[in-house]
Design an enzyme around this catalytic site. Structure first.
Site, mmCIF file in Angstrom:
data_model
loop_
_atom_site.group_PDB
_atom_site.id
_atom_site.type_symbol
_atom_site.label_atom_id
_atom_site.label_comp_id
_atom_site.label_asym_id
_atom_site.label_seq_id
_atom_site.Cartn_x
_atom_site.Cartn_y
_atom_site.Cartn_z
ATOM 1 N N GLY A 12 0.853 -1.200 0.000
ATOM 2 C CA GLY A 12 0.000 0.000 0.000
ATOM 3 C C GLY A 12 0.876 1.232 0.000
ATOM 4 C CB THR A 13 3.031 2.649 -2.546
ATOM 5 O OG1 THR A 13 3.622 1.346 -2.406
ATOM 6 C CG2 THR A 13 4.118 3.700 -2.609
ATOM 7 N N GLY A 14 0.786 4.658 -0.364
ATOM 8 C CA GLY A 14 0.084 5.939 -0.387
ATOM 9 C C GLY A 14 0.974 6.972 0.277
ATOM 10 C CB ALA A 15 0.188 9.799 2.550
ATOM 11 N N GLY A 17 3.114 4.925 3.181
ATOM 12 C CA GLY A 17 3.962 3.932 2.522
ATOM 13 C C GLY A 17 4.947 4.600 1.576
ATOM 14 C CE LYS A 197 0.172 8.742 15.357
ATOM 15 N NZ LYS A 197 -0.951 9.198 14.604
ATOM 16 C CG ASN A 205 -7.755 11.466 12.463
ATOM 17 O OD1 ASN A 205 -6.906 12.249 12.860
ATOM 18 N ND2 ASN A 205 -7.438 10.357 11.836
HETATM 19 N N1 NDP Z 1 -1.361 10.512 6.378
HETATM 20 C C1 NDP Z 1 -0.861 10.743 7.586
HETATM 21 O O1 NDP Z 1 -0.274 11.801 7.853
HETATM 22 C C2 NDP Z 1 -0.956 9.702 8.644
HETATM 23 C C3 NDP Z 1 -1.633 8.505 8.438
HETATM 24 N N2 NDP Z 1 -1.638 7.559 9.428
HETATM 25 C C4 NDP Z 1 -2.302 6.272 9.209
HETATM 26 O O2 NDP Z 1 -1.579 5.548 8.215
HETATM 27 C C5 NDP Z 1 -2.443 4.671 7.478
HETATM 28 C C6 NDP Z 1 -2.282 4.961 5.988
HETATM 29 O O3 NDP Z 1 -2.735 6.284 5.730
HETATM 30 P P1 NDP Z 1 -2.344 7.126 4.445
HETATM 31 O O4 NDP Z 1 -0.973 6.810 3.998
HETATM 32 O O5 NDP Z 1 -2.694 8.522 4.739
HETATM 33 O O6 NDP Z 1 -3.374 6.526 3.363
HETATM 34 P P2 NDP Z 1 -3.393 6.677 1.781
HETATM 35 O O7 NDP Z 1 -4.807 6.614 1.363
HETATM 36 O O8 NDP Z 1 -2.576 7.834 1.332
HETATM 37 O O9 NDP Z 1 -2.633 5.366 1.284
HETATM 38 C C7 NDP Z 1 -3.173 4.068 1.300
HETATM 39 C C8 NDP Z 1 -2.574 3.327 0.109
HETATM 40 O O10 NDP Z 1 -2.859 1.945 0.203
HETATM 41 C C9 NDP Z 1 -3.164 1.505 -1.118
HETATM 42 N N3 NDP Z 1 -3.915 0.253 -1.092
HETATM 43 C C10 NDP Z 1 -5.065 -0.029 -0.445
HETATM 44 N N4 NDP Z 1 -5.457 -1.286 -0.711
HETATM 45 C C11 NDP Z 1 -4.534 -1.795 -1.556
HETATM 46 C C12 NDP Z 1 -4.402 -3.039 -2.216
HETATM 47 N N5 NDP Z 1 -5.306 -4.002 -2.064
HETATM 48 N N6 NDP Z 1 -3.335 -3.228 -3.030
HETATM 49 C C13 NDP Z 1 -2.418 -2.268 -3.192
HETATM 50 N N7 NDP Z 1 -2.498 -1.046 -2.598
HETATM 51 C C14 NDP Z 1 -3.545 -0.825 -1.797
HETATM 52 C C15 NDP Z 1 -3.968 2.644 -1.706
HETATM 53 O O11 NDP Z 1 -4.061 2.504 -3.112
HETATM 54 P P3 NDP Z 1 -5.237 3.217 -3.982
HETATM 55 O O12 NDP Z 1 -4.660 4.518 -4.423
HETATM 56 O O13 NDP Z 1 -5.495 2.308 -5.104
HETATM 57 O O14 NDP Z 1 -6.418 3.368 -3.065
HETATM 58 C C16 NDP Z 1 -3.115 3.814 -1.237
HETATM 59 O O15 NDP Z 1 -2.047 4.037 -2.120
HETATM 60 C C17 NDP Z 1 -3.851 4.938 8.034
HETATM 61 O O16 NDP Z 1 -4.157 3.991 9.021
HETATM 62 C C18 NDP Z 1 -3.727 6.346 8.677
HETATM 63 O O17 NDP Z 1 -4.650 6.550 9.718
HETATM 64 C C19 NDP Z 1 -0.955 7.742 10.598
HETATM 65 C C20 NDP Z 1 -0.289 8.904 10.845
HETATM 66 C C21 NDP Z 1 -0.262 9.991 9.923
HETATM 67 C C1 KPL Z 2 -0.972 13.359 14.739
HETATM 68 C C2 KPL Z 2 -0.767 13.195 13.250
HETATM 69 C C3 KPL Z 2 -1.052 14.469 12.542
HETATM 70 C C4 KPL Z 2 0.689 13.012 13.141
HETATM 71 O O1 KPL Z 2 1.101 12.195 14.128
HETATM 72 C C5 KPL Z 2 -1.564 11.977 12.746
HETATM 73 O O2 KPL Z 2 -1.438 10.971 13.334
HETATM 74 C C6 KPL Z 2 -2.542 11.851 11.645
HETATM 75 O O3 KPL Z 2 -2.751 12.678 10.768
HETATM 76 O O4 KPL Z 2 -3.212 10.803 11.589
#
Ligand code: NDP
Ligand code: KPL
Length: 314
Positions: A12-15, A17, A197, A205
């Site tokens: 899961g390469t989003g924000a 990853g 956390k 959120n």
């Molecule tokens: N963003 C932040 O600042 C923070 C986030 N978090 C936590 O981190 C976790 C991830 O959040 P975040 O990075 O923001 O989320 P994103 O939506 O940016 O990234 C999730 C990624 O997972 C991919 N994905 C989901 N299912 C699959 C699959 N079956 N196969 C391949 N890829 C898949 C998505 O792809 P697709 O584009 O196709 O949907 C997307 O690229 C959450 O639990 C969030 O609460 C924690 C702290 C801070």
């Molecule tokens: C607290 C913060 C902003 C960074 O730790 C976060 O966890 C989130 O956006 O989910």
């Protein structure tokens, strides 16, 4: 440590990853990225992190995959998908894991390891990773990093049976991130770290979605400030009822950090605007039900959860 021999898979390469994967790859680790909707763009153009802390970072070419079956067996798997898709990710994790691999859930909320554990073979180590960072996806393959960056790890379950062996594996994981310029600590108690956390995630959120407001306006308004503080106090109370005494002044500390943070839309708000499911089970339902089982009712958090449930269903 010979970094080039440590094989890391990002599921899961989003924000999250994308950011941590790019940092690890640039530090010299052998990183493989599983993508879905952004696969073709990342394969062709690479990954970009526009970071207020580290500057503009590019990773090109990227070892990118659209199918977990094509990934090489990885020693560490970092799960960066939302908690709402964990059950669907289990087969992908099994496909990409080397024997005895360490799987780290880089996710917010409670109960996420418990949900995934029965779907994974007992030979895999399962850990949780708490990310203290502000990142979001700007465009396919482009991550914006606004602030912070630390990542703390705790062991959940698997072949390591003694407290020393469990802590040693969490320490190994923290070592990988430290080698990539990321502040990281091994946490002896994952459950407590997850509650800690939540002191931030529960108020910000949910309120960002309900009030359509980012952190700056939420911190400016007299009523939202009071509500944030009351919600934080409830999470601390819930944690205590479940046997986790959080450090004195922890909620006040997070409140003060948020005053100094750049204006930020929490990840749940992005899910709302993109019409993706909200992480309500992990961030609200699971802690509420654990607190309730321990005899503790958290009325404001309960009300926030109900309002968000309505929004999520509609
Ligand atoms: N963003 C932040 O600042 C923070 C986030 N978090 C936590 O981190 C976790 C991830 O959040 P975040 O990075 O923001 O989320 P994103 O939506 O940016 O990234 C999730 C990624 O997972 C991919 N994905 C989901 N299912 C699959 C699959 N079956 N196969 C391949 N890829 C898949 C998505 O792809 P697709 O584009 O196709 O949907 C997307 O690229 C959450 O639990 C969030 O609460 C924690 C702290 C801070
Ligand atoms: C607290 C913060 C902003 C960074 O730790 C976060 O966890 C989130 O956006 O989910």
């Amino acid at each position: 440590m010979d970094k080039a021999t440590v094989r890391i898979g990002i599921i899961g390469t989003g924000a999250i990853g994308g950011f941590y994967g790019v940092m690890l790859a640039r530090a010299g680790f052998d990183v493989h990225f599983l993508l879905r909707s952004e696969f073709a763009t990342v394969r062709d153009n690479g990954l970009q992190v526009d970071s207020a802390v580290h500057g503009a970072l590019t990773l090109k070419p990227v070892q990118a995959y659209a199918d977990a079956a094509d990934m090489p067996a990885c020693d560490w798997l970092l799960v960066g998908a939302k908690t709402t898709s964990n059950a669907a990710l289990a087969p992908l994790i099994r496909q990409a894991a080397a024997p005895g691999a360490k799987v780290v859930l880089l996710q917010n909320g409670l109960g996420v390891e418990e949900q995934l554990r029965p779907l994974l073979p007992p030979s895999l180590h399962l850990l949780g990773g708490l990310c203290f960072i502000c990142v979001n996806r700007m465009a396919p393959g482009v991550v914006r990093h606004q602030a912070l960056g630390a990542l703390n790890l705790g062991y959940h379950s698997g072949p390591a049976q003694t407290a020393v062996a469990r802590q040693e594996i969490a320490e190994q994981g923290a070592g990988l991130f430290r080698a990539a310029q990321i502040e990281s600590q091994a946490m002896p108690n994952l459950e407590q770290a997850r509650w800690q956390k939540l002191v931030w995630n529960v108020p910000y959120n949910g309120l960002s979605v309900l009030l359509k407001a980012s952190t700056t306006p939420l911190m400016k308004d007299i009523d939202s400030r009071a509500l944030i503080q009351a919600l934080m106090a409830e999470v601390v109370e819930g944690a205590r009822a479940c046997g986790h005494e959080l450090p004195v002044g922890y909620a006040e500390h997070l409140f003060a950090i948020t005053e100094k943070m750049p204006d930020y839309w929490p990840s749940m708000y992005h899910d709302f605007t993109e019409r993706r499911p909200l992480e309500l089970e992990a961030i609200y339902a699971a802690p509420l039900s654990r607190a309730r089982e321990a005899g503790c009712v958290l009325p404001r958090m309960e009300a926030l959860h109900q309002a968000l449930g309505f929004i999520d269903r509609h």
